[in-house]
Design a protein around this motif. Structure first.
Motif, short mmCIF file in Angstrom:
data_model
loop_
_atom_site.label_atom_id
_atom_site.label_comp_id
_atom_site.label_asym_id
_atom_site.label_seq_id
_atom_site.Cartn_x
_atom_site.Cartn_y
_atom_site.Cartn_z
N LYS A 228 -4.58 3.92 12.68
CA LYS A 228 -3.71 3.47 13.75
C LYS A 228 -3.41 2.00 13.52
CE LYS A 228 -4.94 6.60 17.56
NZ LYS A 228 -5.52 6.69 18.92
N LYS A 241 6.10 -2.21 15.80
CA LYS A 241 5.70 -0.80 15.65
C LYS A 241 4.27 -0.64 16.12
CE LYS A 241 6.25 3.47 13.98
NZ LYS A 241 7.27 4.43 14.47
N THR A 242 3.99 0.47 16.79
CA THR A 242 2.61 0.80 17.15
C THR A 242 2.44 2.30 17.17
OG1 THR A 242 0.83 0.49 18.78
CG2 THR A 242 3.07 0.75 19.64
N THR A 243 1.27 2.75 16.78
CA THR A 243 0.95 4.18 16.86
C THR A 243 0.18 4.51 18.13
OG1 THR A 243 -1.10 3.83 15.63
CG2 THR A 243 0.86 4.43 14.35
N ALA A 250 -1.08 7.27 11.90
CA ALA A 250 -0.23 7.31 10.72
C ALA A 250 -1.09 7.70 9.51
CB ALA A 250 0.43 5.95 10.49
#
Length: 319
Positions: A228, A241-243, A250
């Motif tokens: 992550k 961007k962030t998961t 990812a």
């Protein structure tokens, strides 16, 4: 990285039996959400773990409450809410005993989902909590928790689910002393990092510091890593961007030479599973004078990444 069970089911088709051992006993620190019952205890699944089983159901099987029986007990990590799970599954119509959908059982196309967010099949979502990696579950789902377009809404669905891999929701390594000059990181209750950019001049070279030191396997060149991350643009402090929004990690092949745009995050090689690290990446080591729209990064941006290294996929699953 992998199709989710939720997406597969929404698309429309939705070990030798080791006895009927109950999954209802509480593991240390974890309370199962489902228990074994008369319906789940009648489900048989012949075949080795990880291979397509021959499922036998006493039809018509109908249950008003979802139930789960552990057919094979694994010895791997325990599943908790928020974890990302990979597994193989066979779905059977409880009314007819017919298989309505199954995964490929080829080691590389496993179904994946975030535990606690499998809205399409809440019965299965509940069944995996507190189970362990390497387990095979027989789940009898109530119709309201199992409806697919392949079965009537009044039918129960039987799921035989093999939990092949469990990735934790966050890095669990030992906290390391803070290093001067880096942005500060504060973690939310779920592990989501909040990043505070310091004042002062922009760094001119890539810098990496370990925030948590994991005790797992060291990431080598070419490993397919699950992680992550959050990426922040230094100048305007925007999240590029962030998961963490959907909880789905990812995955990328670790490379110390691939461009950052290809590699997704920097500095994976040499980190250990369970670690969290921060990387400050100037334009010369990142996207340079080229702007990006996905993620949203202006040209000539210095970036800050906070990365949780969750695991390494087996070679077959990385294909």
């Amino acid at each position: 990285m992998r199709k989710s069970v939720a997406l597969i089911v929404a698309a429309g088709l939705l070990a030798t039996l080791a006895g009927c051992s109950s999954s209802g006993s509480s593991a240390s620190g974890c309370t199962p959400q489902l228990s074994a019952g008369d319906a789940s205890n009648t489900i048989a699944a012949a075949g080795a773990f990880g291979t397509a089983p021959t499922v036998t159901v006493n039809t018509p099987l109908h249950t008003a409450d979802s139930q789960s029986t552990t057919l094979i007990t694994g010895t791997g990590p325990r599943v908790e809410t928020g974890d990302y799970l990979l597994g193989e599954y066979t779905f059977v119509d409880g009314a007819t005993g017919a298989v309505v959908q199954k995964s490929a059982y080829n080691g590389s196309d496993s179904a994946g989902f975030v535990v606690g967010k499998l809205d399409t099949l809440p019965g299965l979502d509940s069944a995996v909590v507190c189970a362990t990696q390497g387990s095979r579950l027989a789940v009898a789902m109530a119709p309201i928790q199992s409806t697919t377009s392949a079965t009537p809404s009044t039918d129960s669905i039987v799921a035989v689910f093999d939990i092949t891999t469990v990735f934790p929701s966050r890095a669990d390594g030992a906290v390391q002393p803070a290093q001067a000059g880096f942005p500060s990181v504060a973690l939310g209750p779920d592990g989501r990092p909040g990043i505070t950019i310091p004042s002062g001049s922009l760094p001119t070279s890539q810098q990496v510091a370990v925030l948590k030191k994991g005790s797992g396997q060291t990431v080598a060149e070419g490993d397919h890593v699950v992680f992550k991350y959050t990426a922040v643009v230094w100048a305007d402090k925007s999240v590029a961007k962030t998961t963490w929004d959907d909880g789905v990690p990812a995955a990328a092949t670790a490379s110390s030479s691939a461009p950052l745009a290809t590699n997704i995050v920097p500095a994976l090689v040499g980190q250990t599973v369970g670690s969290q690290y921060i990387a400050v990446v100037p334009p010369s080591a990142g996207y340079g004078d080229t702007a990006s729209t996905t993620p949203v990064i202006p040209a000539n941006s210095t970036l800050v990444y906070v990365v949780d290294v969750l695991g390494i996929l087996p070679a077959a699953a990385a294909q």
